[in-house]
Write a protein that holds these residues in place. Structure first.
Motif, PDB file in Angstrom:
ATOM      1  N   THR A 156      75.810  41.603  20.248  1.00 48.48           N
ATOM      2  CA  THR A 156      75.327  40.677  21.276  1.00 48.48           C
ATOM      3  C   THR A 156      74.791  39.380  20.671  1.00 48.48           C
ATOM      4  N   LYS A 157      74.890  39.271  19.354  1.00 50.66           N
ATOM      5  CA  LYS A 157      74.313  38.109  18.675  1.00 50.66           C
ATOM      6  C   LYS A 157      74.820  36.788  19.256  1.00 50.66           C
ATOM      7  N   ASP A 158      76.155  36.674  19.433  1.00 52.18           N
ATOM      8  CA  ASP A 158      76.747  35.427  19.958  1.00 52.18           C
ATOM      9  C   ASP A 158      76.163  35.106  21.326  1.00 52.18           C
ATOM     10  N   LEU A 159      76.167  36.120  22.187  1.00 52.84           N
ATOM     11  CA  LEU A 159      75.692  35.913  23.557  1.00 52.84           C
ATOM     12  C   LEU A 159      74.241  35.444  23.558  1.00 52.84           C
ATOM     13  N   ILE A 160      73.438  36.066  22.706  1.00 53.44           N
ATOM     14  CA  ILE A 160      72.017  35.750  22.717  1.00 53.44           C
ATOM     15  C   ILE A 160      71.743  34.374  22.123  1.00 53.44           C
ATOM     16  N   ASN A 161      72.459  34.045  21.075  1.00 57.85           N
ATOM     17  CA  ASN A 161      72.301  32.691  20.525  1.00 57.85           C
ATOM     18  C   ASN A 161      72.630  31.643  21.572  1.00 57.85           C
ATOM     19  N   LYS A 162      73.697  31.889  22.300  1.00 59.07           N
ATOM     20  CA  LYS A 162      74.120  30.945  23.328  1.00 59.07           C
ATOM     21  C   LYS A 162      73.030  30.803  24.389  1.00 59.07           C
ATOM     22  N   PHE A 163      72.515  31.924  24.812  1.00 56.90           N
ATOM     23  CA  PHE A 163      71.460  31.915  25.827  1.00 56.90           C
ATOM     24  C   PHE A 163      70.239  31.142  25.332  1.00 56.90           C
ATOM     25  N   ASN A 164      69.868  31.401  24.094  1.00 57.49           N
ATOM     26  CA  ASN A 164      68.664  30.766  23.561  1.00 57.49           C
ATOM     27  C   ASN A 164      68.817  29.254  23.442  1.00 57.49           C
ATOM     28  N   VAL A 165      70.039  28.807  23.146  1.00 59.54           N
ATOM     29  CA  VAL A 165      70.267  27.362  23.067  1.00 59.54           C
ATOM     30  C   VAL A 165      70.194  26.750  24.466  1.00 59.54           C
ATOM     31  N   GLU A 166      70.849  27.434  25.410  1.00 60.10           N
ATOM     32  CA  GLU A 166      70.901  26.873  26.766  1.00 60.10           C
ATOM     33  C   GLU A 166      69.554  26.914  27.478  1.00 60.10           C
ATOM     34  N   ASN A 167      68.725  27.887  27.148  1.00 55.71           N
ATOM     35  CA  ASN A 167      67.457  28.049  27.876  1.00 55.71           C
ATOM     36  C   ASN A 167      66.242  27.775  27.013  1.00 55.71           C
ATOM     37  N   LYS A 168      66.428  26.969  25.964  1.00 53.51           N
ATOM     38  CA  LYS A 168      65.377  26.950  24.948  1.00 53.51           C
ATOM     39  C   LYS A 168      64.013  26.494  25.496  1.00 53.51           C
ATOM     40  N   ASP A 169      63.984  25.851  26.626  1.00 53.81           N
ATOM     41  CA  ASP A 169      62.685  25.435  27.165  1.00 53.81           C
ATOM     42  C   ASP A 169      62.073  26.489  28.091  1.00 53.81           C
ATOM     43  N   ASN A 170      62.871  27.500  28.408  1.00 58.18           N
ATOM     44  CA  ASN A 170      62.389  28.505  29.354  1.00 58.18           C
ATOM     45  C   ASN A 170      62.146  29.869  28.739  1.00 58.18           C
ATOM     46  N   ILE A 171      63.246  30.460  28.333  1.00 65.50           N
ATOM     47  CA  ILE A 171      63.156  31.831  27.845  1.00 65.50           C
ATOM     48  C   ILE A 171      63.833  31.913  26.481  1.00 65.50           C
ATOM     49  N   ILE A 172      63.175  32.595  25.559  1.00 66.15           N
ATOM     50  CA  ILE A 172      63.786  32.861  24.254  1.00 66.15           C
ATOM     51  C   ILE A 172      63.898  34.370  24.113  1.00 66.15           C
ATOM     52  N   ILE A 173      65.128  34.834  23.812  1.00 68.23           N
ATOM     53  CA  ILE A 173      65.316  36.276  23.616  1.00 68.23           C
ATOM     54  C   ILE A 173      65.159  36.604  22.135  1.00 68.23           C
ATOM     55  N   ASN A 174      64.330  37.576  21.843  1.00 65.05           N
ATOM     56  CA  ASN A 174      64.246  38.102  20.478  1.00 65.05           C
ATOM     57  C   ASN A 174      64.782  39.523  20.502  1.00 65.05           C
ATOM     58  N   VAL A 175      65.760  39.782  19.636  1.00 60.52           N
ATOM     59  CA  VAL A 175      66.301  41.133  19.589  1.00 60.52           C
ATOM     60  C   VAL A 175      65.774  41.846  18.350  1.00 60.52           C
ATOM     61  N   THR A 176      65.245  43.045  18.538  1.00 62.08           N
ATOM     62  CA  THR A 176      64.870  43.872  17.403  1.00 62.08           C
ATOM     63  C   THR A 176      66.019  44.827  17.148  1.00 62.08           C
TER      64      THR A 176
END
Lengths: 421, 288
Positions: free
Chosen positions: A45-65
């Motif tokens: 899911t790394k690609d998906l999450i990186n994409k999300f974090n770039v697009e939403n960087k002012d709102n939500i940041i996902i951290n995956v353990t």
């Protein structure tokens, strides 16, 4: 000299953390959503999450353990974190069998306020199962998983549909020295054995735990199912060593071309397509066999996301879940990693139908899949079943006597829990 | 004054070892499981009653003792031989000393997975050797009567170096002139082993027995990876049973009972094994 060095190091560390704290505080007023996933999911899911974090960087940041690789080790880690008053995670990616236990322990938030019946209806039939506890939805499916029968297209025209056909074809092929063994599955004393047994049990028209909470391990179908598995080993259709086989060992044997059939999960498909596989291009996938008159049934695996009760941002956490389980994400994960989708729409997608040789088989498997008994005490009763099945497969005892014992011990477990309530 | 000086250390030890123990004992008198919503509810020793009637607990106790007794005694013998060898002066000794320690340095889970594939049928090397000799399949891990022996082998392979190291340290404390005097008086090498070496090593042997027994009684990772407690529960140890109850079944009350129960068993058996060992003390030692 030494104290000096230590002093310098500690100054350096503290200044670093100071800088790090400051920079985080300055640039991101965003909320952090922490997810615990088993290692393979964290990687894919790394690609998906990186994409999300770039697009939403002012709102939500996902951290995956990135959790451990093995399913139950992930559970150990999750439980250890949940035992803390405040878990460091907002979302857990959980296996279908953990849900009743986690929900009963009061660790999970119900997702009902965010989802509608319409959302639920869009999920494929099999994937709809195993997400509820006491009529509340606690888990949103992410990847579907079910037991499949892998068969050798080069050795037979069509796969067997009944138990007897499987034995007959196996015996013929062994006699002709085309293969060494007929059928390989997972016989080690572990959760996989319960999954294998459940499929055979349904094939004989039986049931493990019914809706009213009654155990049926002493009934004829249960005894027949155990006898059938034992017979496979006794007749040499399944190697004796299967009683210590989990998925990798079964796959290894099937991959070497020495077996006609294998029971395994969808992940095996892409493994079998690798250049190192002797049977590459010679493998078909279908649903399990069953006795005449009964429908083939697959054991439902499946992973899904749950929100932890102590999460400070459940609303945002659900947004993250929505993103990771969106049609787009599902397609990406299916095409790149072979993750079985959960939305019925994808199984009808023309593009995917054209590109994937097994999507129809997956859909069929998912449609006929059933979850394992949905009780918070599932781990106990599965453990009892595993031990007794292992005893049956490796010993000489009377099958019905052993199954009766498994039945009464399971009953005791359920009853003593009921009386404690 | 001295009492005051050791106070911080004593407090730390009580904090680290005492609190969990007390907590477990307390929990063992409570029902605390997924059924109670993980809230401890006192249940008047029901857990202990269940433990005493729990066949599986006693079977696991037996299996754990069997495992510990066989592996520790094998390890002791092999380690003594290795230590004696490594105590001699010969070329390349240092290299061999380092190599001997390798199994001990390997993480248990990794080596247990290795053993699982070594014993794998039909791809493991052991199976290949058995086939070459012309015997039928071995299937050691698939047979409830033999699987535990495979786990003993894995344990012996891994922990023998540890005992060898302790015994080697012990050997180096024995003064050489003892041997010289013994020889002058006409003793043979073999006699020296039983009259000097082993009696002088006694404290070290005792130390390694205690260390290893405690470890072997708590065996978990090796078995969890190699067999998962199977087949038919024939390799399940007390630690695995306690783990299953806590982490898989979320039954913390009963899990604590198993842990305290096995703790009591371990203390008693350690005392018993020291007693046994002291009985053997009567081997006549040599003194000038």
């Amino acid at each position: 000299m030494k104290p000096k060095v230590l002093f310098v190091i500690s100054i350096l560390i503290s200044s670093f953390t100071f800088v790090a704290n400051k920079s985080v505080a300055k640039t991101s007023p965003s909320k952090h959503i922490n997810i615990l996933m088993p290692a393979p999911f964290a990687d894919s899911t790394k690609d998906l999450i990186n994409k999300f974090n770039v697009e939403n960087k002012d709102n939500i940041i996902i951290n995956v353990t990135r959790g451990p690789l093995e399913t139950e080790s992930v559970s150990d880690l999750a439980i250890s974190s949940l035992m803390l008053e405040k878990s460091p995670f907002d979302i857990l990616l959980i296996d279908v069998t953990w849900l009743p236990k986690y929900a009963a322990a009061g660790w999970l938030s119900s997702l009902d306020k965010w989802i509608t019946q319409e959302d639920l209806n869009k999920i494929a039939i099999g994937a709809q199962k195993g997400n509820k506890f006491k009529n509340k939805v606690y888990r949103w499916p992410f990847v579907a998983d079910m037991g499949l029968l892998y068969w050798r297209k080069d050795l037979m025209e069509k796969p067997p549909r009944t138990n007897n056909e499987l034995i007959k074809i196996s015996k013929e092929l062994i006699q002709k020295k085309k293969v060494k063994y007929g059928y390989v599955w997972q016989g080690r004393q572990y959760e996989g054995l319960s999954c294998v047994f459940l499929e055979v049990l349904y094939g004989f028209g039986g049931e493990w735990l019914d809706e009213n909470g009654a155990i049926h391990l002493d009934k004829q179908p249960s005894i027949n199912a155990a006898k059938w598995l034992k017979k496979l080993i006794k007749d040499g259709i399944t190697p004796k060593a299967v009683t210590n086989y989990s998925e990798p060992e079964s796959l290894q044997l099937f991959e070497s071309g020495e077996v006609a059939f294998m029971r395994n999960w969808p992940y095996a498909w892409s493994e079998l397509q690798k250049p190192s596989s002797v049977v590459r291009g010679k493998v078909g996938v279908t649903t399990m066999v069953a006795e005449i008159g009964n429908n083939p049934t697959s054991t439902l695996g499946s992973w899904g996301f749950s929100i932890i009760k102590t999460s400070k941002n459940p609303q945002d956490a659900f947004k993250v879940i929505k993103y990771l389980t969106s049609i787009k994400s599902q397609k990406h994960l299916f095409l790149k990693y072979g993750y079985t989708p959960i939305s019925s729409e994808i199984f009808k997608d023309v593009d995917i139908l054209k590109n994937s040789p097994i999507i129809t088989a997956l859909y069929k498997g998912l449609t006929v899949s059933e979850p394992r008994p949905q009780t918070p005490l599932y781990a106990q009763i599965s453990d009892v079943l595993q031990r007794h099945l292992s005893e049956i497969l490796t010993g000489d005892g009377e099958v019905s006597e052993t199954m009766n014992r498994a039945h009464s011990i399971s009953n005791q477990i359920l009853q003593s829990a009921g009386s404690n309530k | 004054m001295i009492g005051l000086l050791i106070l911080p250390a004593a407090l730390l030890i009580i904090l680290i070892f005492g609190t969990p123990l007390i907590r477990y004992i307390w929990l063992s008198f409570h029902a605390s499981s997924v059924i109670t919503g993980l809230v401890p509810i006192a249940n008047k020793g029901a857990n202990w009653q269940r433990l005493i009637n729990d066949q599986r607990f006693w079977q696991d106790s037996f299996q754990t003792f069997r495992f510990a007794a066989l592996s520790v005694s094998l390890e002791l013998f092999i380690a003594l031989a290795i230590a004696l060898l490594l105590n001699q002066k010969w070329r390349g000794r240092n290299l061999v000393r380092a190599i001997t320690l390798l199994p001990w340095a390997l993480p248990t889970t990794v080596m247990a997975l290795g053993w699982r594939w070594i014993f794998n049928t039909p791809y493991g090397p052991i199976e290949l050797i058995v086939n070459l000799i012309g015997l039928d399949q071995f299937n050691i891990l698939s047979n409830p009567n033999t699987a535990w022996l495979a786990t003993v082998l894995g344990d012996v392979w891994k922990t023998t170096p540890f005992i060898a190291l302790i015994l080697l340290a012990g050997l180096q404390t024995i003064p050489q002139d003892l041997y010289e005097a013994f020889k002058l008086e006409g003793g043979s090498n073999k006699e020296a082993l039983f009259k000097i070496t082993i009696p002088m090593l006694k404290p070290y042997i005792l130390l390694s027995i205690l260390f290893r027994l405690a470890q072997a009684f708590g065996v978990f990772d090796l078995i969890q990876v190699m067999t998962g407690g199977g087949p038919a529960g024939s390799t399940e140890s007390l630690a695995i049973y306690a783990y299953l109850n806590a982490m898989r079944f979320l039954d913390f009350g009963y899990s604590s009972t198993i842990m305290i129960g096995s703790f009591i068993l371990i203390v008693f058996s350690s005392i018993f094994s020291i007693y046994l060992f002291n009985k053997f003390k009567n081997i006549q030692g040599y003194s000038r």
